[in-house]
Enzyme design. Sequence first.
Site, PDB file in Angstrom:
ATOM      1  N   HIS A 103       0.870  -1.178   0.000  1.00 39.77           N
ATOM      2  CA  HIS A 103       0.000   0.000   0.000  1.00 39.77           C
ATOM      3  C   HIS A 103       0.900   1.219   0.000  1.00 39.77           C
ATOM      4  O   HIS A 103       2.099   1.117   0.266  1.00 39.77           O
ATOM      5  CB  HIS A 103      -0.903   0.019   1.236  1.00 39.77           C
ATOM      6  N   THR A 104       0.344   2.346  -0.294  1.00 38.22           N
ATOM      7  CA  THR A 104       1.078   3.597  -0.205  1.00 38.22           C
ATOM      8  C   THR A 104       0.079   4.716   0.056  1.00 38.22           C
ATOM      9  O   THR A 104      -1.114   4.471   0.249  1.00 38.22           O
ATOM     10  CB  THR A 104       1.952   3.846  -1.458  1.00 38.22           C
TER      11      THR A 104
END
Length: 149
Positions: free
Chosen positions: A66-67
Amino acid sequence: MERLILNENNVKLQVEAKDWEEAVRIGAGILVSQGCARQSYVEGIIDAVKELGPYIIVAEGLAMPHTRPECGATDIGCSLVTLKEPVYFDGDEEPVRVLICFSAVDSESHLDILKMIVGFVEKGWIPAIAAMKEQSELFDFLEKNQDAE
């Protein structure tokens, strides 16, 4: 809850990936194909791992790619990918066979996904999930164990 989050469109089991980067592209690519993220989100995850190290490895055998939402998240989304052979992230010796990717547009909308992931880890399900070969096996396992709680 897991059954609502995971479905036949966002789960791929026993995938072949030559390295961690390809594994992330496959998992996060599902988010793109579902309209939950732009390609820039996938690149953002890879760039962040290269810059910060393997922060996405959250438990033995499990990575949570994820970011930041501003990297291209357009909606809340989730995918689960298991790998035929484990991959290794630079700077970490832990083999990873399960990736649960997610995208979120704010700091709260993905909390159900995080609860699901924590539940999988706390219950010790990651090795079992990594070994599953068919989606129906995964969904039956989740449904049976959800009902047992």
